[in-house]
Design a protein around this motif. Sequence first.
Motif, PDB file in Angstrom:
ATOM      1  N   GLU A   1     -25.461  -4.021  -6.276  1.00 30.71           N
ATOM      2  CA  GLU A   1     -26.123  -4.742  -5.195  1.00 30.71           C
ATOM      3  C   GLU A   1     -25.279  -5.836  -4.565  1.00 30.71           C
ATOM      4  OE1 GLU A   1     -30.443  -5.765  -5.645  1.00 30.71           O
ATOM      5  OE2 GLU A   1     -30.076  -5.016  -7.671  1.00 30.71           O
TER       6      GLU A   1
ATOM      7  N   ARG B   1     -33.664 -17.308  -5.272  1.00 27.92           N
ATOM      8  CA  ARG B   1     -34.450 -16.097  -5.040  1.00 27.92           C
ATOM      9  C   ARG B   1     -34.108 -15.561  -3.659  1.00 27.92           C
ATOM     10  NH1 ARG B   1     -40.760 -15.248  -6.762  1.00 27.92           N
ATOM     11  NH2 ARG B   1     -40.634 -12.962  -6.876  1.00 27.92           N
TER      12      ARG B   1
ATOM     13  N   PRO C   1     -34.318 -12.963  -0.252  1.00 29.75           N
ATOM     14  CA  PRO C   1     -35.431 -12.505   0.594  1.00 29.75           C
ATOM     15  C   PRO C   1     -36.116 -11.246   0.059  1.00 29.75           C
ATOM     16  CG  PRO C   1     -33.579 -13.161   1.955  1.00 29.75           C
ATOM     17  CD  PRO C   1     -33.100 -13.215   0.545  1.00 29.75           C
ATOM     18  N   SER C   2     -35.377 -10.419  -0.704  1.00 30.55           N
ATOM     19  CA  SER C   2     -35.959  -9.203  -1.283  1.00 30.55           C
ATOM     20  C   SER C   2     -36.909  -9.499  -2.425  1.00 30.55           C
ATOM     21  CB  SER C   2     -34.833  -8.291  -1.797  1.00 30.55           C
ATOM     22  OG  SER C   2     -34.132  -8.928  -2.865  1.00 30.55           O
ATOM     23  N   GLY C   3     -36.899 -10.734  -2.914  1.00 32.15           N
ATOM     24  CA  GLY C   3     -37.710 -11.088  -4.072  1.00 32.15           C
ATOM     25  C   GLY C   3     -36.940 -11.044  -5.374  1.00 32.15           C
ATOM     26  N   ARG C   4     -35.728 -10.476  -5.342  1.00 29.38           N
ATOM     27  CA  ARG C   4     -34.891 -10.422  -6.528  1.00 29.38           C
ATOM     28  C   ARG C   4     -34.104 -11.724  -6.661  1.00 29.38           C
ATOM     29  NH1 ARG C   4     -34.433  -5.310  -8.589  1.00 29.38           N
ATOM     30  NH2 ARG C   4     -32.208  -5.348  -9.079  1.00 29.38           N
TER      31      ARG C   4
ATOM     32  N   PRO D   1     -27.070  -3.613   0.847  1.00 29.64           N
ATOM     33  CA  PRO D   1     -28.445  -3.148   1.062  1.00 29.64           C
ATOM     34  C   PRO D   1     -28.718  -1.753   0.511  1.00 29.64           C
ATOM     35  CG  PRO D   1     -27.194  -2.959   3.093  1.00 29.64           C
ATOM     36  CD  PRO D   1     -26.296  -3.662   2.112  1.00 29.64           C
ATOM     37  N   SER D   2     -27.666  -1.024   0.128  1.00 28.49           N
ATOM     38  CA  SER D   2     -27.886   0.350  -0.366  1.00 28.49           C
ATOM     39  C   SER D   2     -27.086   0.603  -1.636  1.00 28.49           C
ATOM     40  CB  SER D   2     -27.499   1.370   0.718  1.00 28.49           C
ATOM     41  OG  SER D   2     -26.153   1.159   1.143  1.00 28.49           O
TER      42      SER D   2
END
Length: 323
Positions: free
Chosen positions: A203, A282, A284-287, A311-312
């Motif tokens: 990631e 934290r 924006p994805s929550g991770r 992102p992928s």
Amino acid sequence: MSRSEHETETLIRESLDRLAARAPDGHAVRDALARAGRQRRPATRLALVAAAVVALVAGVVAGTQLLTTVDLVPAASRPVLGYSPGWLPDGFTEQYREGGPGTAPQVRRWFAGPAEITLSAYSPVDPEWSQTALKIASLGDQILVRGRVAMVTGDTGSAALLTWLADETHVLTAHVSGVPDARAVAMRVAESVTAKPVGVRGELRFGPLPAGLAERSAAVRGTGPEDGSTELTAAAPGGPPVRAAVGAGSPGVNGAAPIVVRGSHGFFLAPANGKDATVAVRLPSGRWLTVSGAQPEAVLAAVADSVQLDPSPDYRWLGRATS
């Protein structure tokens, strides 16, 4: 892994040969068409043949492109691991990959409950592995793996480590634990290993690192795509590592000092109870992104600010026997 022009031509030629072998006899086809009164103009037949060849070549080219995907070209924070097993005991799934630049070790791990199989590749340039050939040669109890001498150590019945030189530039080990007759399992795994590369694409990637730090490794782990995570390490020569990781789990920020990280509200946890200092934020994805190490807050925050999020990421292989 890329293919030369000659190899591509050979692949196309072999595919055409297989297609021709499956085709019906030409005389029989012509006789049947004549009896049915169906005659095609030569131009039509040539057009159909040309279309078939174009489709076949396009398929070969597409297959070649799949084999030369950018994920199999080493890049910053995206190592390529050069070896894969062709056989594993039933029930084992891959849950860990790690590699790095230069002579960094390459590691892949499969699990089945508490049982584990680890396939690792090392460079003989690494001082720790430079004497492997001499160690194997000095043993009286030598075995062969794919025609090369190898040694078994730590054989306890339920655990065994098999070491061999795959070629002049790679030392391989197959470590098996938690299974009956581990030596036999390690032997079979080792015999099945081939130079089939796989990529590690997580990631995040390191951006510009603070002075003195250099990338050491990139690892992806998880029992499946849903709980995949990525960890990168960087270090100064001979120094302790700085770790940057992205995952779903919260690092635990109770009592942490608030700081600004990546333009957002983040946290700094001072070193305590044997744990390194940590910067966390934290996403924006929550991770959660965490950067930890025996470094000042400013250095850890600089690493966190500069890492690039992907992102992928490729977590598809997690929880599968093979990629």
